[in-house]
Each structure stands twice: as C-alpha cells, then as structure tokens.
Design an enzyme around this catalytic site. Structure first.
Site, PDB file in Angstrom:
ATOM      1  N   TYR A   1      -0.709   8.168  -2.483  1.00  0.00           N
ATOM      2  CA  TYR A   1      -0.879   7.875  -3.905  1.00  0.00           C
ATOM      3  C   TYR A   1      -2.042   8.689  -4.491  1.00  0.00           C
ATOM      4  O   TYR A   1      -2.092   8.911  -5.703  1.00  0.00           O
ATOM      5  CB  TYR A   1      -1.204   6.387  -4.106  1.00  0.00           C
TER       6      TYR A   1
ATOM      7  N   CYS B   1     -11.043   3.213   0.197  1.00  0.00           N
ATOM      8  CA  CYS B   1      -9.593   3.378   0.385  1.00  0.00           C
ATOM      9  C   CYS B   1      -9.264   2.553   1.614  1.00  0.00           C
ATOM     10  O   CYS B   1     -10.002   2.599   2.608  1.00  0.00           O
ATOM     11  CB  CYS B   1      -9.267   4.856   0.618  1.00  0.00           C
TER      12      CYS B   1
ATOM     13  N   CYS C   1      -4.570  -1.749  -1.723  1.00  0.00           N
ATOM     14  CA  CYS C   1      -4.738  -0.318  -1.941  1.00  0.00           C
ATOM     15  C   CYS C   1      -5.699  -0.141  -3.109  1.00  0.00           C
ATOM     16  O   CYS C   1      -5.441  -0.671  -4.197  1.00  0.00           O
ATOM     17  CB  CYS C   1      -3.361   0.253  -2.293  1.00  0.00           C
TER      18      CYS C   1
ATOM     19  N   ASP D   1       0.885  -1.166   0.000  1.00  0.00           N
ATOM     20  CA  ASP D   1       0.000   0.000   0.000  1.00  0.00           C
ATOM     21  C   ASP D   1       0.925   1.219   0.000  1.00  0.00           C
ATOM     22  O   ASP D   1       2.143   1.092   0.165  1.00  0.00           O
ATOM     23  CB  ASP D   1      -0.876  -0.025   1.272  1.00  0.00           C
TER      24      ASP D   1
HETATM   25  N1  DGL Z   1      -4.771   3.167   0.982  1.00  0.00           N
HETATM   26  C1  DGL Z   1      -4.792   3.554  -0.369  1.00  0.00           C
HETATM   27  C2  DGL Z   1      -6.096   3.254  -1.077  1.00  0.00           C
HETATM   28  O1  DGL Z   1      -6.744   2.289  -0.738  1.00  0.00           O
HETATM   29  C3  DGL Z   1      -4.042   4.792  -0.796  1.00  0.00           C
HETATM   30  C4  DGL Z   1      -4.262   6.065  -0.098  1.00  0.00           C
HETATM   31  C5  DGL Z   1      -3.326   7.141  -0.631  1.00  0.00           C
HETATM   32  O2  DGL Z   1      -2.118   6.935  -0.588  1.00  0.00           O
HETATM   33  O3  DGL Z   1      -3.820   8.160  -1.122  1.00  0.00           O
HETATM   34  O4  DGL Z   1      -6.486   3.923  -1.995  1.00  0.00           O
END
Ligand code: DGL
Length: 274
Positions: A52, A199, A83, A20
C-alpha cells in the site's frame, strides 16, 4: 441504547476482523492470540494490491471499503485496521460508512517520546511507509504530539515489501538479509537511541532492526490489541469464558480469494513471534 446492543453482541460472539496489505497485521494478531485466545479471528491480507505504501489514499480507501464489507459479511463485530497506511488513508471514512462497526486503527506511537525515562539520550526517529509519511493524518499527528520536531521521520520505500517476500520465501534468507541491510544502513551513522515502528510489518523484524541499528524499537501493537480487548469485554465479565480457544484463524488472501483456516502456531512464519 444502540452502543450497548452492539457491545452485547461482541461479547456473545467475539468475532474480530483484521486487515492489512499483507502479513503486517500479524504483529497485532499475535498479541490478540495472547490476550484473547477465545475469540475467533478473520484476517484479510490484501496481497493482490500490496504494498500500500506507494498507493494513493483513494485507492487504499476503496480497498478498505471492499475488505470491510467482506469481513462484515462473515459476521465480524469489530474491525482492526492493522495497517498504519490504511489507518492514515481511510479510518475516518470507514467509521463514517460503517456506523454500526467499531474500528480500531494503528498509528505511529509518537507518545513514546514523552514516556522514555528522563536523563537518557532520547535521540528518536519514526519509520513509516511513503503513503503514511505523506498523509494528512500523520502530519497532523506529528504536529500535535511532536510540535518541536524532536522526532526525525523517514519513509522507507521497500522494507514492508521485503518482509512480505521473505515471509513467503524463507529460503531467500541471504537475499533478504542483504536487501534489509541496504534499506536501513543509511541510518546507522545517525546513532539513534530509539526507532518508532510506524508500519505493522516492521515489528515482525524488530530484533533485526534493533541489532543492525543498535537501538531500541518501539511498537504500538500490544497497545492496539489491548484496546480491542477493552472494547470487547464488559467490566465484571468473568475472566473464564468457558470457550475452548480454536487452534485456527480464518485467513483470506486477495490473490486467490478463498477463505482458509490456518494454524495459529504458524502465524509468525520465519519470524520469531514474541
Ligand atoms: N503494514 C502496512 C502499514 O502498517 C502497509 C505496508 C505496505 O503495504 O506498504 O503501513
């Protein structure tokens, strides 16, 4: 029968990789500890490049490729893209590039709309990062599973980052509570009955979200963990593996690029594990 060979190997070793942008994947890892404690886990937190959410698909895909290579070099037999953002940007390309490795991704659980009990008020929203919200994969998923647009969608700019910061700085509790409320309180007046957590960071604060917005939150993480168990267990395999579960999991933060062992019990940090 290459698939069978692959499955045999998984059963012997049960080495599972996850990644992640940070600690969001712990919401899947915690479920895996419960369902399959005897497996060994390798977790990459790409915190040098987090969050991300605001990044491009190209950037996230390049990171996913590098991390998959790192995990494969450690002998993992299956990789959980823990993620939503990385799943949306790169899972098809990962499957194409690393053909011998099964990948399990995480997607917003839009099916939830259909399985909620009849007769109840079903006002529902899905919360994602910006990148997931803009992705073609999410748009296609939404069109397929919610063709009549029954589920409202919101991209949250800061929530994943706030959760990540609080995990490492639990002494900043007051600041976290304040920023958390700032980020979400515009949703209060809409009176949603359900929030789909799109998320993997969000289930870590599931109870806080439910309390602030007075709704029920829906997370796919236990289903994702179950999918991993199904892929790594052959039918008729004895339930008792004979292996003593490790107290530890293997962890790499890309900020310092060093694999360390962490205690499984400390996984949820300041968040209550469920
Ligand atoms: N935990 C991640 C997701 O499920 C990413 C969150 C991020 O880094 O913005 O999208």
């Amino acid at each position: 029968m290459p698939d069978m060979t692959n499955t045999d190997k998984i059963i012997k070793e049960k080495k599972i990789g996850l990644f992640d942008s940070g600690i969001g994947g712990y919401s899947v890892l915690g479920e895996l500890f419960k369902l399959m404690p005897e497996a060994s886990y390798y977790y990459v937190s790409d915190d040098a490049n987090a969050p991300y959410g605001p990044k491009s698909d190209e950037f996230i895909t390049e990171r996913s490729f590098n991390i998959a290579e790192e995990l494969i070099a450690h002998g993992v037999e299956l990789i959980v893209v823990a993620c939503n953002t990385a799943t949306a940007a790169s899972i098809d390309l990962l499957r194409e590039k690393f053909k011998g490795i099964p990948f399990v991704g995480v997607e917003p659980y839009l099916n939830a709309y259909y399985i909620m009990p009849e007769g109840l008020e079903k006002k529902m929203m899905v919360l994602t990062t910006e990148s997931t919200g803009k992705s073609e994969r999410f748009k296609r998923l939404k069109e397929r599973l919610d063709p009549d647009s029954q589920i409202d969608h919101y991209s949250l700019k800061n929530l994943a980052r706030l959760i990540e910061d609080y995990y490492y700085h639990p002494d900043h509790k007051d600041q976290f509570e304040k920023e958390f409320e700032n980020e979400l309180s515009f949703l209060k007046s809409h009176h949603y009955a359900y929030a789909i957590l799109g998320c993997t960071h969000y289930p870590l604060v599931r109870e806080r979200i439910e309390k602030l917005l007075d709704l029920k939150a829906i997370s796919p993480c236990s289903h994702v963990a179950q999918r991993v168990v199904d892929l790594t267990t052959i039918k008729n395999e004895s339930k008792v593996s004979g292996q003593v579960p490790s107290k530890f999991y293997n962890f790499l933060s890309t900020s310092n690029n060093l694999w360390i062992q962490k205690n499984r019990e400390s996984l949820h940090g300041p968040f209550k594990g469920k």
